[in-house]
Design an enzyme around this catalytic site. Sequence first.
Site, PDB file in Angstrom:
ATOM      1  N   TRP A 100       0.815  -1.025   0.101  1.00  0.00           N
ATOM      2  CA  TRP A 100      -0.039   0.158  -0.030  1.00  0.00           C
ATOM      3  C   TRP A 100       0.808   1.177  -0.021  1.00  0.00           C
ATOM      4  CZ3 TRP A 100      -2.394  -4.332   0.871  1.00  0.00           C
ATOM      5  CH2 TRP A 100      -3.914  -4.288   0.626  1.00  0.00           C
ATOM      6  N   ASP A 176      -7.542   3.352  -5.920  1.00  0.00           N
ATOM      7  CA  ASP A 176      -8.611   4.008  -5.351  1.00  0.00           C
ATOM      8  C   ASP A 176      -8.994   5.276  -6.206  1.00  0.00           C
ATOM      9  OD1 ASP A 176     -10.509   5.644  -3.888  1.00  0.00           O
ATOM     10  OD2 ASP A 176      -9.504   5.475  -2.130  1.00  0.00           O
ATOM     11  N   LYS A 200     -18.050  11.644  -5.679  1.00  0.00           N
ATOM     12  CA  LYS A 200     -17.135  12.909  -5.965  1.00  0.00           C
ATOM     13  C   LYS A 200     -17.247  13.230  -7.218  1.00  0.00           C
ATOM     14  CE  LYS A 200     -15.600  11.843  -1.921  1.00  0.00           C
ATOM     15  NZ  LYS A 200     -14.462  10.619  -1.533  1.00  0.00           N
TER      16      LYS A 200
HETATM   17  C1  LIG Z   1     -14.232   9.802  -0.261  1.00  0.00           C
HETATM   18  C2  LIG Z   1     -13.183   9.119  -0.544  1.00  0.00           C
HETATM   19  C3  LIG Z   1     -13.327   7.596  -0.037  1.00  0.00           C
HETATM   20  C4  LIG Z   1     -14.323   7.161   0.889  1.00  0.00           C
HETATM   21  O1  LIG Z   1     -15.489   7.034   0.223  1.00  0.00           O
HETATM   22  P1  LIG Z   1     -16.714   6.435   0.714  1.00  0.00           P
HETATM   23  O2  LIG Z   1     -17.518   6.110  -0.947  1.00  0.00           O
HETATM   24  O3  LIG Z   1     -17.502   7.566   1.378  1.00  0.00           O
HETATM   25  O4  LIG Z   1     -16.533   5.369   1.467  1.00  0.00           O
HETATM   26  C5  LIG Z   1     -12.143   6.879  -0.148  1.00  0.00           C
HETATM   27  N1  LIG Z   1     -11.133   7.078  -0.857  1.00  0.00           N
HETATM   28  C6  LIG Z   1     -10.904   8.501  -1.641  1.00  0.00           C
HETATM   29  C7  LIG Z   1      -9.798   8.981  -2.269  1.00  0.00           C
HETATM   30  C8  LIG Z   1     -12.022   9.387  -1.274  1.00  0.00           C
HETATM   31  O5  LIG Z   1     -11.858  10.861  -1.705  1.00  0.00           O
END
Ligand SMILES: *Cc1c(COP(=O)(O)O)cnc(C)c1O
Length: 365
Positions: A100, A176, A200
């Site tokens: 990670w 992610d 987002k």
């Molecule tokens: C917002 C965010 C998360 C968490 O997302 P959730 O959908 O609220 O669980 C994880 N990683 C990143 C980079 C984020 O911006």
Amino acid sequence: MERVHNFCAGPCTLPLTVVEELSDELVNFQGSGMSLIEMSHRDPVYDAVHHETMDLLRRLCAVPDDFSVLLLQGGASLQFGMVPMNLLATDGGEVRRGGWVISGSWAKKAYADAQLVSDGAYAAWSGADEDFTRMPSADELDIVDDSRFLHFTSNETIGGIRVPEFYDLDVRLVADMSSDFLTRPIPWDGFDLVYGGAQKNLGPAGLTVVFVRDSVLAEAPKAIPSYLRYDTHAGADSLANTPPVFAIWATGKVLRWIEANGGIEGMEARAAERSSMVYDAIDGSSGFYTNPVDKACRSHTNVVFTLATPELDAAFLSEAEANGLANLKGHRSVGGVRASIYNALPTESVTALVDFMGHFAAANG
Ligand SMILES: *Cc1c(COP(=O)(O)O)cnc(C)c1O
């Protein structure tokens, strides 16, 4: 009613046309006599909506044929556990290693969950000693031999830092991409899995998108609950259980809006240009505003900055709010100001912010 300039880090601003269409279509969907959110998820009318969202994701992100597109729930947060459960664990009890990249708040959370799930999780790099102000270059990564994958966060939403160019490594990649989804193309060859919460850049909360290479599905252990297994969802077109129908419907509309506005290349150019407008305002303020991030790693979607004192930060935020600039407060863990400039935020909102920054600096500098 006036809409404010909404810089919320998530849930995000949606295109006004999308919100209006949702409102117009809410009560009686396509003459069915009921709302889409009241309909069976097995109904052919819903099925068409479901598959259109999946098809749009595949097309816009140029997802290769040997990947599955999954529409899940639980947010990106649930993926923090699902990734190591499916990719590191085996039914035979073998402990596979996974690295990670600890690049900020979200990566830390992902790694913490991975450690709970697997003894094979290790930190391949950490930016903690540098207060998380940059991403590592490929040659700084400590990758253990025979690692199953390297997990990284392409954009740290809270710290406002991004990986400038995706890594090209011998190890498989898992990313992610919650806060820069659909703002940059994905070079698929190196990747086994990409995930992100929809709220987002893509739509309302409640939907998590996962792209997973089909070869990964077969190796997942069977001894985990069925919802947490990728193959459960891949084998059922993400209809193994009741999907988040509203979020999938709305996300489809946002994806069509993205397609009509230049697709991923259009969004990439838009993100670069609009974030530069704010960085230029910061860099041209003679130190009135400062951004702590290494210039090469500055986020194109979350611009963070601080003023000289917490009191000035607070004055900036309250005056901004009074001028119709909403949700600019930095994350509670770091403070300061954060402008999230996701795909659907109108450019006028960015112009309004930059103008306000100029006026505020002139009046208080
Ligand atoms: C917002 C965010 C998360 C968490 O997302 P959730 O959908 O609220 O669980 C994880 N990683 C990143 C980079 C984020 O911006």
